[in-house]
Design an enzyme around this catalytic site. Structure first.
Site, PDB file in Angstrom:
ATOM      1  N   GLY A  51      43.651  89.020  -0.097  1.00 29.80           N
ATOM      2  CA  GLY A  51      44.149  90.546  -0.041  1.00 29.80           C
ATOM      3  C   GLY A  51      43.111  91.447  -1.046  1.00 29.80           C
ATOM      4  O   GLY A  51      42.571  90.858  -1.892  1.00 29.80           O
ATOM      5  N   CYS A  78      42.373  82.794  -2.242  1.00 31.21           N
ATOM      6  CA  CYS A  78      42.043  84.013  -3.045  1.00 31.21           C
ATOM      7  C   CYS A  78      43.140  84.873  -4.033  1.00 31.21           C
ATOM      8  O   CYS A  78      43.509  84.316  -4.903  1.00 31.21           O
ATOM      9  CB  CYS A  78      41.165  84.982  -2.226  1.00 31.21           C
ATOM     10  SG  CYS A  78      40.018  86.192  -2.889  1.00 31.21           S
ATOM     11  N   TYR A  79      43.469  86.136  -3.225  1.00 28.58           N
ATOM     12  CA  TYR A  79      44.585  86.764  -4.104  1.00 28.58           C
ATOM     13  C   TYR A  79      45.725  85.986  -3.879  1.00 28.58           C
ATOM     14  O   TYR A  79      46.592  85.915  -4.909  1.00 28.58           O
ATOM     15  CB  TYR A  79      45.031  88.110  -3.111  1.00 28.58           C
ATOM     16  CG  TYR A  79      45.966  88.862  -3.958  1.00 28.58           C
ATOM     17  CD1 TYR A  79      45.700  89.766  -4.703  1.00 28.58           C
ATOM     18  CD2 TYR A  79      47.244  88.596  -3.250  1.00 28.58           C
ATOM     19  CE1 TYR A  79      46.784  90.318  -5.356  1.00 28.58           C
ATOM     20  CE2 TYR A  79      48.249  89.503  -3.968  1.00 28.58           C
ATOM     21  CZ  TYR A  79      48.105  90.143  -4.796  1.00 28.58           C
ATOM     22  OH  TYR A  79      49.227  90.700  -5.499  1.00 28.58           O
ATOM     23  N   HIS A 165      37.061  81.335   0.989  1.00 30.54           N
ATOM     24  CA  HIS A 165      37.855  81.527   2.019  1.00 30.54           C
ATOM     25  C   HIS A 165      37.685  80.301   3.047  1.00 30.54           C
ATOM     26  O   HIS A 165      36.625  80.330   3.989  1.00 30.54           O
ATOM     27  CB  HIS A 165      37.583  82.627   2.870  1.00 30.54           C
ATOM     28  CG  HIS A 165      38.117  84.110   2.020  1.00 30.54           C
ATOM     29  ND1 HIS A 165      39.519  84.593   2.226  1.00 30.54           N
ATOM     30  CD2 HIS A 165      37.685  84.701   1.118  1.00 30.54           C
ATOM     31  CE1 HIS A 165      39.599  85.546   1.546  1.00 30.54           C
ATOM     32  NE2 HIS A 165      38.706  85.885   0.866  1.00 30.54           N
ATOM     33  N   GLU A 167      39.236  79.768   6.005  1.00 26.34           N
ATOM     34  CA  GLU A 167      39.491  80.201   7.214  1.00 26.34           C
ATOM     35  C   GLU A 167      38.161  80.827   8.033  1.00 26.34           C
ATOM     36  O   GLU A 167      38.145  80.754   9.144  1.00 26.34           O
ATOM     37  CB  GLU A 167      40.587  81.176   7.237  1.00 26.34           C
ATOM     38  CG  GLU A 167      40.060  82.632   6.856  1.00 26.34           C
ATOM     39  CD  GLU A 167      40.483  82.674   5.368  1.00 26.34           C
ATOM     40  OE1 GLU A 167      40.728  83.758   4.837  1.00 26.34           O
ATOM     41  OE2 GLU A 167      40.538  81.844   4.777  1.00 26.34           O
ATOM     42  N   GLY A 220      47.110  94.542  36.225  1.00 24.22           N
ATOM     43  CA  GLY A 220      46.163  93.518  37.053  1.00 24.22           C
ATOM     44  C   GLY A 220      45.297  92.843  36.052  1.00 24.22           C
ATOM     45  O   GLY A 220      44.715  91.782  36.281  1.00 24.22           O
ATOM     46  N   GLY A 221      45.363  93.065  34.665  1.00 25.71           N
ATOM     47  CA  GLY A 221      44.611  92.367  33.686  1.00 25.71           C
ATOM     48  C   GLY A 221      45.316  90.847  33.456  1.00 25.71           C
ATOM     49  O   GLY A 221      46.569  90.774  33.646  1.00 25.71           O
ATOM     50  N   VAL A 222      44.864  90.221  32.511  1.00 26.37           N
ATOM     51  CA  VAL A 222      45.296  88.542  32.356  1.00 26.37           C
ATOM     52  C   VAL A 222      46.644  89.019  31.349  1.00 26.37           C
ATOM     53  O   VAL A 222      47.609  88.266  31.600  1.00 26.37           O
ATOM     54  CB  VAL A 222      44.359  88.015  31.619  1.00 26.37           C
ATOM     55  CG1 VAL A 222      43.631  88.252  30.389  1.00 26.37           C
ATOM     56  CG2 VAL A 222      44.900  86.465  31.679  1.00 26.37           C
ATOM     57  N   ASP A 223      46.509  89.907  30.372  1.00 27.40           N
ATOM     58  CA  ASP A 223      47.638  90.088  29.565  1.00 27.40           C
ATOM     59  C   ASP A 223      48.915  90.384  30.194  1.00 27.40           C
ATOM     60  O   ASP A 223      50.003  89.843  30.004  1.00 27.40           O
ATOM     61  CB  ASP A 223      47.239  90.917  28.467  1.00 27.40           C
ATOM     62  CG  ASP A 223      46.165  90.857  27.806  1.00 27.40           C
ATOM     63  OD1 ASP A 223      45.624  89.759  27.789  1.00 27.40           O
ATOM     64  OD2 ASP A 223      45.608  91.890  27.137  1.00 27.40           O
ATOM     65  N   SER A 225      49.587  90.271  33.527  1.00 24.53           N
ATOM     66  CA  SER A 225      49.851  89.359  34.684  1.00 24.53           C
ATOM     67  C   SER A 225      50.534  88.144  34.020  1.00 24.53           C
ATOM     68  O   SER A 225      51.566  87.730  34.535  1.00 24.53           O
ATOM     69  CB  SER A 225      48.536  88.933  35.394  1.00 24.53           C
ATOM     70  OG  SER A 225      47.790  89.834  35.900  1.00 24.53           O
ATOM     71  N   LYS A 365      43.560  86.386  22.936  1.00 27.03           N
ATOM     72  CA  LYS A 365      43.338  86.319  24.326  1.00 27.03           C
ATOM     73  C   LYS A 365      42.894  85.009  24.893  1.00 27.03           C
ATOM     74  O   LYS A 365      43.548  84.535  25.941  1.00 27.03           O
ATOM     75  CB  LYS A 365      42.228  87.229  24.434  1.00 27.03           C
ATOM     76  CG  LYS A 365      41.502  87.328  25.817  1.00 27.03           C
ATOM     77  CD  LYS A 365      42.518  88.449  26.739  1.00 27.03           C
ATOM     78  CE  LYS A 365      42.314  89.913  26.661  1.00 27.03           C
ATOM     79  NZ  LYS A 365      42.975  90.656  27.443  1.00 27.03           N
TER      80      LYS A 365
END
Length: 509
Positions: A51, A78-79, A165, A167, A220-223, A225, A365
């Site tokens: 952070g 870290c923080y 970090h 990650e 009509g997008g993947v999300d 749908s 996504k």
């Protein structure tokens, strides 16, 4: 399950990604979560994020110190490491020398967090504070030339802290360290998959919704749908989808999507043509945030009018994803700056009186695509490139007119044809054209022209949080440019966007 405490780091989503890549479920929680709440979830471990604050500052974020009495492993990054030190009796001070960027880490032990890492490895540092005194029971397990306490451990209690970090991609063995924490230290099992997510989420939807009705704005997008398919599996015909044609879609997109959605999804779908309404509302508007807000309001008004025709609807479903939330605001009201607002983030008008169902809001996504495949969604819908809710309104820079929209549609049609024909469509995260609000001098035949400039944007990415411009072959770019200038009346220059995210965003507005 792993609980990630959000202390405001821009890398929180990367921590979650790394954990999920190991097929372990995780959820991000604000510092206001209590130790008792965490105990009730029975997690295998806790990760304290980084952070921007300093632990010795007034009002620096803190989580319930009772997490250290739960008897489960904790990793502070870290923080998060500084919070652990400060809470358990150690001391953190302002570093004599700040450390940002690559740093060579020397590990003092080849076990636990650093099993299989080697004596030396490259890490990514980003800090201006350092550990001055360790809490009782802790020892130093790694150092860099600049940071004596680059990693610490209380192996008896399974508490670990790292100044760097793990990650981020820049930490060479970061994934291995997180893997070690999850499996060797926390004892997690790699059991979280899209199959298990689908099963659990369908059950949660059934429990939340019961026999009530749900409406969904389907794009009509993947999300949207995948959201539709998931909810349909849970409640069947009690789901009604509404597709609003806002006049800001690609060439023939409304008709093509209508055909695809009807043939691939056995779901109640209502189609509404509201193109004239949207274009009229956007007249003379050039500010991108105003465009987004106008489109959002018009959509909700059209949607509400159609939704009122559906008797007894109690819930509204949205295909909100985690990156939408991150870019609009910090997911939990933290210090992350607003970059741009998203049309499906921020709740509902009070007059609608519907409760939200957002089954994908903590997915990325690529995870949604995997979920779509798991649910049996058609490949053409699963791999459809992201298309923004405001549509071409944020790709026509400046004023929105039917003529400018039509020019961009023709340009985009050429671009998509060439990208697909060259085999790049599924290799790219997004590929699209942008109509600029400036003109340039050109020569066509023997005459002078003064016409529009079009920018081509093509990027590669995994989750849209970061993206790199695509190194498309010069021959392909040349063909795209040549076709656009020759075939689209009103365009005499094509440029290629070679900026990455960050510092740029993927969309121009």
């Amino acid at each position: 399950m792993i609980v990630i405490i959000d202390f405001g780091s821009q890398f929180n989503q990367l921590i979650a990604r790394r954990v999920r890549e190991c097929r372990v479920y995780c959820q991000i929680e604000p510092p206001t979560v209590t130790a008792e709440q965490i105990r009730s979830w029975s997690p295998e471990g806790i990760i304290l994020s980084g952070g921007p604050a300093s632990i010795y500052e007034k009002n620096s974020p803190r989580v319930d110190a009772g997490i250290f009495d739960l008897g489960i492993p904790v990793l502070g990054i870290c923080y998060g490491m500084h919070f652990m030190v400060d809470t358990l009796g150690g001391k953190v001070k302002k570093a004599d020398k700040r450390e940002y960027g690559f740093a060579s880490l020397t590990a003092g032990q080849q076990k636990g967090l650093f099993a299989g890492i080697g004596n030396e490895t490259v890490t990514w540092m980003s800090h201006g504070d350092s550990i001055d005194a360790l809490p009782e029971g802790f020892s130093i397990i790694a150092s860099t030339a600049n940071t004596k306490v680059a990693a610490m451990a209380n192996t008896r209690k399974k508490f670990f802290g790292v100044q760097f970090h793990p990650e981020v991609e820049h930490t060479a063995k970061g994934r291995k360290m997180i893997h070690n924490f999850l499996f060797d230290i926390c004892g997690c099992k790699p059991s979280w998959t899209m199959k298990s997510f689908a099963r659990d989420t369908i059950g949660q939807i059934q429990e939340t919704v019961g026999d009530k009705k749900v409406i969904l704005g389907l794009s009509g997008g993947v999300d949207s749908s995948v959201t539709a398919l998931l909810i349909h599996r849970a409640i069947g015909k009690n789901l009604t989808c509404i597709f609003v044609d806002n006049g800001l879609l690609r060439q023939n997109e409304a008709a093509q999507l209508k055909e695809k959605l009807k043939s691939h999804l056995d779901i109640n779908i209502r189609f509404v043509n509201a193109a004239s309404r949207f274009i009229k509302a956007l007249a003379h508007v050039t500010d991108p945030e105003r465009k987004r807000k106008i489109i959002g309001k018009e959509f909700m008004d059209v949607f509400e009018a159609e939704a009122l025709k559906i008797a007894d609807a109690d819930f509204l479903a949205q295909g909100t994803l985690y990156p939408d939330i991150i870019e609009s605001q910090s997911a939990f009201g933290g210090p992350t700056a607003v970059i741009k607002s998203h049309h499906n983030v921020g709740g509902l008008p009070k007059k609608m009186k519907l409760k939200l169902v957002e089954p994908l809001k903590y997915l990325f996504k690529d995870e949604v695509r995997k979920l779509g495949k798991t649910l049996g969604l058609d490949d053409e819908l699963v791999w459809r490139q992201p298309f923004p809710g405001p549509g071409l309104a944020i790709r026509v820079i400046g004023e929105i007119t039917r003529k400018r929209l039509d020019i961009l549609r023709e340009v985009d049609t050429v671009l998509q044809e060439e990208i697909r024909q060259a085999g790049y469509y599924r290799k790219l995260w997004q590929s699209f054209a942008v109509l600029l609000p400036i003109k340039s001098v050109g020569i066509m035949g023997d005459g002078r022209t003064y016409e529009n400039i079009v920018a081509i944007r093509a990027v590669t990415s995994k989750d849209a949080m970061t993206a790199d411009w695509a190194k498309l072959p010069h021959r392909l770019l040349g063909k795209i440019s040549n076709r656009i200038i020759n075939e689209v009346r009103g365009v005499n220059r094509v440029v290629y966007d070679i900026s990455s995210k960050p510092p740029s965003t993927i969309e121009w507005e």
